[in-house]
Scaffold this motif. Structure first.
Motif, PDB file in Angstrom:
ATOM      1  N   ASP A 221      15.302 -61.311 -92.108  1.00 40.89           N
ATOM      2  CA  ASP A 221      16.227 -61.791 -93.130  1.00 40.89           C
ATOM      3  C   ASP A 221      15.620 -63.026 -93.777  1.00 40.89           C
ATOM      4  O   ASP A 221      14.618 -63.555 -93.319  1.00 40.89           O
ATOM      5  N   HIS A 222      16.215 -63.426 -94.858  1.00 39.09           N
ATOM      6  CA  HIS A 222      15.835 -64.659 -95.553  1.00 39.09           C
ATOM      7  C   HIS A 222      17.089 -65.520 -95.540  1.00 39.09           C
ATOM      8  O   HIS A 222      18.013 -65.277 -96.320  1.00 39.09           O
TER       9      HIS A 222
ATOM     10  N   GLU B 234      17.779 -67.448 -99.021  1.00 39.48           N
ATOM     11  CA  GLU B 234      17.431 -66.907-100.326  1.00 39.48           C
ATOM     12  C   GLU B 234      17.852 -65.447-100.463  1.00 39.48           C
ATOM     13  O   GLU B 234      17.713 -64.664 -99.528  1.00 39.48           O
ATOM     14  N   ASP B 235      18.346 -65.095-101.651  1.00 39.08           N
ATOM     15  CA  ASP B 235      18.543 -63.700-102.006  1.00 39.08           C
ATOM     16  C   ASP B 235      17.167 -63.117-102.333  1.00 39.08           C
ATOM     17  O   ASP B 235      16.238 -63.846-102.699  1.00 39.08           O
ATOM     18  N   GLU B 236      17.040 -61.785-102.240  1.00 42.54           N
ATOM     19  CA  GLU B 236      15.774 -61.125-102.550  1.00 42.54           C
ATOM     20  C   GLU B 236      16.062 -59.903-103.411  1.00 42.54           C
ATOM     21  O   GLU B 236      16.810 -59.013-103.014  1.00 42.54           O
ATOM     22  N   LEU B 237      15.479 -59.865-104.620  1.00 41.34           N
ATOM     23  CA  LEU B 237      15.687 -58.755-105.533  1.00 41.34           C
ATOM     24  C   LEU B 237      14.553 -57.746-105.379  1.00 41.34           C
ATOM     25  O   LEU B 237      13.375 -58.119-105.431  1.00 41.34           O
TER      26      LEU B 237
ATOM     27  N   VAL C  18      19.840 -56.285-104.789  1.00 41.83           N
ATOM     28  CA  VAL C  18      19.665 -57.653-104.299  1.00 41.83           C
ATOM     29  C   VAL C  18      20.169 -57.711-102.864  1.00 41.83           C
ATOM     30  O   VAL C  18      21.340 -57.437-102.598  1.00 41.83           O
ATOM     31  N   VAL C  19      19.268 -58.067-101.948  1.00 46.32           N
ATOM     32  CA  VAL C  19      19.656 -58.297-100.557  1.00 46.32           C
ATOM     33  C   VAL C  19      20.131 -59.748-100.483  1.00 46.32           C
ATOM     34  O   VAL C  19      19.367 -60.674-100.771  1.00 46.32           O
ATOM     35  N   PRO C  20      21.405 -59.965-100.123  1.00 47.97           N
ATOM     36  CA  PRO C  20      21.920 -61.337-100.062  1.00 47.97           C
ATOM     37  C   PRO C  20      21.247 -62.168 -98.969  1.00 47.97           C
ATOM     38  O   PRO C  20      20.768 -61.627 -97.959  1.00 47.97           O
ATOM     39  N   ALA C  21      21.225 -63.451 -99.166  1.00 51.65           N
ATOM     40  CA  ALA C  21      20.672 -64.369 -98.172  1.00 51.65           C
ATOM     41  C   ALA C  21      21.318 -64.133 -96.818  1.00 51.65           C
ATOM     42  O   ALA C  21      22.523 -63.878 -96.727  1.00 51.65           O
TER      43      ALA C  21
ATOM     44  N   GLU D 140      12.130 -63.647-106.173  1.00 48.76           N
ATOM     45  CA  GLU D 140      12.704 -64.485-105.122  1.00 48.76           C
ATOM     46  C   GLU D 140      12.251 -65.930-105.314  1.00 48.76           C
ATOM     47  O   GLU D 140      11.248 -66.181-105.975  1.00 48.76           O
TER      48      GLU D 140
ATOM     49  N   THR E 242      10.612 -68.620-100.444  1.00 50.83           N
ATOM     50  CA  THR E 242      10.962 -67.489 -99.578  1.00 50.83           C
ATOM     51  C   THR E 242       9.786 -67.107 -98.686  1.00 50.83           C
ATOM     52  O   THR E 242       8.698 -66.799 -99.171  1.00 50.83           O
TER      53      THR E 242
END
Length: 122
Positions: A43-44, A47-50, A77-80, A98, A102
């Protein structure tokens, strides 16, 4: 920033799961990567990751929510803080957007992790 042709950029490398930086704006990186096989759970935290699928398809697995199948031209988008596992049965080309801070594999460290300072411009 000069005009960039993403197809040409993808043709410049062959390795999988190693993001390449193609642009930066507003303290964000635009990265591209070739994916094949299964990555690692990570996971991050902050930070969100597009994910934008340029070519192929990608399955994003989640521990606490329904898996998402992404196909060419899909974006997600994977949420933080959300643990995810990317899986590409066949070669997949992805564009990621991102924050520059990240970490490649979040707080998970293994042989696949690429430090921020080791992520190359292409």
């Amino acid at each position: 920033m000069l005009k960039a042709n993403l197809k040409h950029k993808f043709d410049l490398f062959d390795e999988y799961w190693t993001p390449k930086i193609v642009a930066e704006f507003n303290d964000q990186y635009v990265k591209i990567a070739k994916l094949k096989g299964q990555f690692i759970w990570h996971d991050h935290e902050n930070e969100d990751e597009l994910f934008y699928i340029v070519k192929g398809s990608l399955l994003l697995k989640f521990r606490e929510r329904k898996d998402i199948q992404l196909n060419e031209a899909d974006m997600y988008v994977v949420p933080a803080g959300v643990d995810h596992l990317p899986v590409a049965e066949e070669e997949c080309w992805v564009m990621l957007i991102e924050p520059k801070s990240t970490l490649h594999t979040g707080s998970t460290k293994n042989e696949n992790s690429v430090a921020i300072e080791d992520q190359k411009w292409i």
